[in-house]
Design a protein around this motif. Sequence first.
Motif, PDB file in Angstrom:
ATOM      1  N   ARG A  99       0.741  -1.274  -0.027  1.00 40.77           N
ATOM      2  CA  ARG A  99      -0.050  -0.075  -0.068  1.00 40.77           C
ATOM      3  C   ARG A  99       1.039   1.376  -0.024  1.00 40.77           C
ATOM      4  NH1 ARG A  99      -5.578  -0.832   2.341  1.00 40.77           N
ATOM      5  NH2 ARG A  99      -5.757  -3.404   2.540  1.00 40.77           N
ATOM      6  N   PRO A 100       0.809   2.111  -1.147  1.00 38.50           N
ATOM      7  CA  PRO A 100       1.713   3.131  -1.176  1.00 38.50           C
ATOM      8  C   PRO A 100       1.669   4.277   0.012  1.00 38.50           C
ATOM      9  CG  PRO A 100       0.831   2.824  -3.298  1.00 38.50           C
ATOM     10  CD  PRO A 100       0.315   1.807  -2.405  1.00 38.50           C
ATOM     11  N   SER A 101       0.297   4.125   0.551  1.00 35.35           N
ATOM     12  CA  SER A 101       0.125   5.074   1.828  1.00 35.35           C
ATOM     13  C   SER A 101       1.006   4.832   3.072  1.00 35.35           C
ATOM     14  CB  SER A 101      -1.357   4.994   2.060  1.00 35.35           C
ATOM     15  OG  SER A 101      -1.963   3.731   2.408  1.00 35.35           O
ATOM     16  N   TYR A 102       1.462   3.543   3.115  1.00 33.81           N
ATOM     17  CA  TYR A 102       2.269   3.129   4.154  1.00 33.81           C
ATOM     18  C   TYR A 102       3.770   3.657   4.063  1.00 33.81           C
ATOM     19  CZ  TYR A 102      -0.357  -0.422   6.881  1.00 33.81           C
ATOM     20  OH  TYR A 102      -1.102  -0.867   7.685  1.00 33.81           O
ATOM     21  N   LEU A 103       4.147   4.186   2.716  1.00 32.06           N
ATOM     22  CA  LEU A 103       5.464   4.838   2.625  1.00 32.06           C
ATOM     23  C   LEU A 103       5.463   6.256   3.393  1.00 32.06           C
ATOM     24  CD1 LEU A 103       5.906   3.845  -1.124  1.00 32.06           C
ATOM     25  CD2 LEU A 103       7.128   2.910   1.020  1.00 32.06           C
ATOM     26  N   HIS A 104       4.381   6.797   3.773  1.00 31.99           N
ATOM     27  CA  HIS A 104       4.400   8.142   4.267  1.00 31.99           C
ATOM     28  C   HIS A 104       4.319   7.981   5.946  1.00 31.99           C
ATOM     29  CE1 HIS A 104       3.842   9.634   0.469  1.00 31.99           C
ATOM     30  NE2 HIS A 104       2.396   8.896   0.345  1.00 31.99           N
ATOM     31  N   ILE A 105       4.348   6.866   6.420  1.00 34.30           N
ATOM     32  CA  ILE A 105       4.321   6.502   8.043  1.00 34.30           C
ATOM     33  C   ILE A 105       5.547   7.250   8.606  1.00 34.30           C
ATOM     34  CG2 ILE A 105       4.402   4.830   9.672  1.00 34.30           C
ATOM     35  CD1 ILE A 105       2.378   3.164   7.999  1.00 34.30           C
ATOM     36  N   SER A 106       6.717   6.722   7.987  1.00 34.05           N
ATOM     37  CA  SER A 106       7.787   7.274   8.502  1.00 34.05           C
ATOM     38  C   SER A 106       8.092   9.048   8.540  1.00 34.05           C
ATOM     39  CB  SER A 106       9.159   6.967   7.732  1.00 34.05           C
ATOM     40  OG  SER A 106       8.983   7.421   6.527  1.00 34.05           O
ATOM     41  N   GLU A 107       7.493   9.688   7.506  1.00 33.64           N
ATOM     42  CA  GLU A 107       7.276  11.126   7.491  1.00 33.64           C
ATOM     43  C   GLU A 107       6.487  11.724   8.839  1.00 33.64           C
ATOM     44  OE1 GLU A 107       5.908  12.108   3.737  1.00 33.64           O
ATOM     45  OE2 GLU A 107       7.505  11.007   2.627  1.00 33.64           O
ATOM     46  N   PHE A 108       5.255  10.919   8.935  1.00 35.12           N
ATOM     47  CA  PHE A 108       4.229  11.044   9.951  1.00 35.12           C
ATOM     48  C   PHE A 108       5.171  11.075  11.248  1.00 35.12           C
ATOM     49  CE2 PHE A 108       1.353   9.496  13.341  1.00 35.12           C
ATOM     50  CZ  PHE A 108       0.567  10.419  13.463  1.00 35.12           C
ATOM     51  N   ILE A 109       5.747  10.072  11.633  1.00 31.71           N
ATOM     52  CA  ILE A 109       6.643   9.934  12.897  1.00 31.71           C
ATOM     53  C   ILE A 109       7.586  10.996  13.144  1.00 31.71           C
ATOM     54  CG2 ILE A 109       8.074   8.331  13.996  1.00 31.71           C
ATOM     55  CD1 ILE A 109       6.690   5.891  12.837  1.00 31.71           C
ATOM     56  N   ALA A 110       8.223  11.207  11.964  1.00 31.75           N
ATOM     57  CA  ALA A 110       9.544  12.312  12.246  1.00 31.75           C
ATOM     58  C   ALA A 110       8.838  13.677  12.470  1.00 31.75           C
ATOM     59  CB  ALA A 110      10.203  12.388  10.818  1.00 31.75           C
ATOM     60  N   ALA A 111       7.607  13.939  12.146  1.00 35.26           N
ATOM     61  CA  ALA A 111       6.974  15.286  12.350  1.00 35.26           C
ATOM     62  C   ALA A 111       6.274  15.361  13.604  1.00 35.26           C
ATOM     63  CB  ALA A 111       5.859  15.479  11.230  1.00 35.26           C
ATOM     64  N   LEU A 112       6.142  14.311  14.418  1.00 33.47           N
ATOM     65  CA  LEU A 112       5.909  14.545  15.852  1.00 33.47           C
ATOM     66  C   LEU A 112       6.724  15.317  16.577  1.00 33.47           C
ATOM     67  CD1 LEU A 112       4.530  10.628  16.247  1.00 33.47           C
ATOM     68  CD2 LEU A 112       3.229  12.771  15.976  1.00 33.47           C
ATOM     69  N   PRO A 113       6.124  16.055  17.698  1.00 33.48           N
ATOM     70  CA  PRO A 113       6.977  16.772  18.509  1.00 33.48           C
ATOM     71  C   PRO A 113       8.157  15.900  19.414  1.00 33.48           C
ATOM     72  CG  PRO A 113       4.805  17.255  19.063  1.00 33.48           C
ATOM     73  CD  PRO A 113       4.719  16.028  18.161  1.00 33.48           C
ATOM     74  N   ARG A 114       8.025  14.608  19.701  1.00 33.85           N
ATOM     75  CA  ARG A 114       8.910  14.107  20.121  1.00 33.85           C
ATOM     76  C   ARG A 114       8.837  12.593  19.453  1.00 33.85           C
ATOM     77  NH1 ARG A 114       8.083  10.120  24.189  1.00 33.85           N
ATOM     78  NH2 ARG A 114       5.954  10.344  25.151  1.00 33.85           N
ATOM     79  N   ARG A 115       9.825  11.771  19.013  1.00 29.85           N
ATOM     80  CA  ARG A 115       9.990  10.584  18.629  1.00 29.85           C
ATOM     81  C   ARG A 115       9.446   9.512  19.468  1.00 29.85           C
ATOM     82  NH1 ARG A 115      12.093   5.624  17.656  1.00 29.85           N
ATOM     83  NH2 ARG A 115      11.969   4.727  15.260  1.00 29.85           N
ATOM     84  N   PRO A 116       8.328   8.972  19.301  1.00 29.41           N
ATOM     85  CA  PRO A 116       7.748   7.799  20.076  1.00 29.41           C
ATOM     86  C   PRO A 116       8.557   6.417  19.988  1.00 29.41           C
ATOM     87  CG  PRO A 116       6.306   8.079  18.279  1.00 29.41           C
ATOM     88  CD  PRO A 116       7.603   9.152  18.140  1.00 29.41           C
ATOM     89  N   ILE A 117       8.158   5.502  20.625  1.00 24.46           N
ATOM     90  CA  ILE A 117       8.530   4.211  20.514  1.00 24.46           C
ATOM     91  C   ILE A 117       7.766   3.662  19.253  1.00 24.46           C
ATOM     92  CG2 ILE A 117       8.304   1.635  21.261  1.00 24.46           C
ATOM     93  CD1 ILE A 117       8.068   3.066  23.992  1.00 24.46           C
ATOM     94  N   VAL A 118       8.478   2.850  18.283  1.00 24.18           N
ATOM     95  CA  VAL A 118       7.451   2.265  17.040  1.00 24.18           C
ATOM     96  C   VAL A 118       7.719   1.172  17.306  1.00 24.18           C
ATOM     97  CG1 VAL A 118       7.647   2.406  14.738  1.00 24.18           C
ATOM     98  CG2 VAL A 118       8.375   4.503  15.673  1.00 24.18           C
ATOM     99  N   SER A 119       6.391   0.341  16.978  1.00 27.15           N
ATOM    100  CA  SER A 119       6.372  -1.273  16.896  1.00 27.15           C
ATOM    101  C   SER A 119       5.721  -1.421  15.611  1.00 27.15           C
ATOM    102  CB  SER A 119       5.660  -1.657  18.170  1.00 27.15           C
ATOM    103  OG  SER A 119       4.317  -1.028  18.543  1.00 27.15           O
ATOM    104  N   ALA A 120       6.067  -2.586  15.065  1.00 29.03           N
ATOM    105  CA  ALA A 120       5.545  -3.151  13.812  1.00 29.03           C
ATOM    106  C   ALA A 120       5.175  -4.446  14.165  1.00 29.03           C
ATOM    107  CB  ALA A 120       6.649  -2.758  12.668  1.00 29.03           C
TER     108      ALA A 120
END
Length: 688
Positions: free
Chosen positions: A149-170
């Motif tokens: 799903r091409p939309s999944y490629l934008h997830i890293s950008e969404f995480i990077a734009a957060l005020p602080r980087r959270p824990i990421v689980s996949a």
Amino acid sequence: MDKLAVLKEYFGHDSFREGQSDLIDHILGGCDVLGIMPTGAGKSLCYQVPALMLKGVTIVISPLISLMKDQVSALVTAGVSAACINSSLTQEEYADTMHRACRGEYSLIYIAPERLGTQEMERLASSLDVAMVTIDEAHCVSQWGQDFRPSYLHISEFIAALPRRPIVSAFTATATDTVRDDIVRLLGLRDPFSLVTGFDRPNLYFSVIKPQNKYTELRRLLNSMGDKCGIVYCLSRRNVEEVCEKLNADGFSATRYHAGLPDSERRMNQDDFIYDRKRIMVATNAFGMGIDKSDVAFVIHYNMPKNIESYYQEAGRAGRDGSPAQCILLYGASDVRTNTFMIERSREDNTALSDEEKDTMLERDKERLKEMTFYSTTSGCLREFMLGYFGEKAPSYCGNCSNCVNGFEEVDITIDAQKIVSCVFRIKQKGQYFGKTMVIDILRGSENERLMSFGFNKLSTYGIMNDVSAKKIRAELDHLISGGYLAFTEGEYPVVELTPLSAKIVKERIPVKMNLPKEKTPSGKRRADDSFYSDNPLFMELKKLRNRLASEANVPAYIVFSDAALRDMCRIRPTTREQFLTVSGVGKRKAEQYGEAFCTLIKEHISSHPEEETAPEGEVSPLQLQLDSLRELVSTKRSVSPRAWSDREEHELAEEFAQGKAIAEIAQLHRRTVGSIRSRLKKMGIIG
């Protein structure tokens, strides 16, 4: 509260399954994680438990509305504050959910990946204290995954734009090494703790059937399932409609599901299946992801899927509760052509990718279709093939797939291989390449008009295999293709071609072997030991007793016991109920009904015929073989059990069986099913 207290209070479990505790501990320790766990292994708990323990909100990115709604409903029912944000919400519901989310009222918020780039979502994310971002169905980020799903490629950008980087689980259920690397790289996981709990599902029985008529075979299979519920997957919407209509006309309780139906009908049909108002769901692959129905007893694929990842994920929806379940694939050669067409059409329909990306995906999808075809035509262990595809080593005999159960033997096909390769070479000399059917027709000497028009009846290979069935030639041809001795090119007109290895078969005459199902003894021929049983006094006495009991019950004799069961009684000579239960074809009920009568007869016969031969000359009693194997096993303390069985359990099981305890008795001692114990004894080589 600690993790066990959370697990008990919200989810009602006393302990974690394999892998769950490790993943949760690493998340609570602040680490990124990647969990690859098969369907039914409990992936959702791995992020839901820590989400209730971390300070802040957990955002779960999930690809399907039905999956979100099911999980949110389950969480709310369990007392967890959770919500989903997707296109199914009305304007009022959306506004209320966003308002409550901004106030921090939710512990978990499920979001569709397509919404991540919207201004509303960016404002929401910037106003929240995001403790963790969880990506469910993480394989969707990889172009080499089965559901890219091409939309999944934008997830890293969404995480990077957060005020602080959270824990990421996949998390995902199926991923090859290539897909795993893509998940880590494309989601930006930082030195993640990765855990693969293993892809094997021991409770699933895998089977491939190549029927003459698919619907006739489907009907036979469904009749054999009794009142159990299951899923029938079809490739196309048209197939779904046709199969569902036929099943209902034949009296089956079936409903349908595909993307072409109105939302309201899909929801209604899905509920009918989940709440047991309908026994059979006929569907395309649009159905199933996120469906938590635990008692699905079978998954039948009416058509071969495009790849092994999809097949394993869809088949894995059976037996989620750990009960034995069947995963059956009805394979036909036309499935390959249909899948090739659908793969090529999807390339044109995907406007979100560049031409280069489309070509990459087309190449990938065709390669995976080849692997799926190899699985469908292999004569080796199906479980070993599938687990090997995912990089997991497995024994070449699992005892729980159609190829292992039906039995196969290694056969030398060198001469046939030379004939087949020579035929392809002769066709090439004519400046032509054709598909499998034409090659088979030439070898068998067909007189069809098309073959004759090309002059193929004049080839030296014409008719040189006229005494071999088309089915066997096709199996050998598939084996040569899977081994690289020939190639099969996909496309509008798939053809068989030569490879660099082809010459080794014809010129160097290298030996070629393959596993083929053992041929059944023709009904008109007598087996070597038939005369022993036909003349054996005990066998004749057993038959008389069986016939008398059958007459009293007004049933056919074979209903009481088959001849095979009587032969086994002659070999084993059981005189106790426990021994009687080891006879092939004897279950608990039959042992209760007939055990005393047959054991008494056998005991009296042994007493009056002490010197009588007990088995055909040269034949070792199966019981003796079992005991010999057990003595070796117990003395060396060898263990070949899967992870589900400890060495101690294996050793105890072997000793108990060696002491003459019946399978049913051992199952009760170990609190396992008779089928589980029987399967374990088979894998240990103790029983056949």
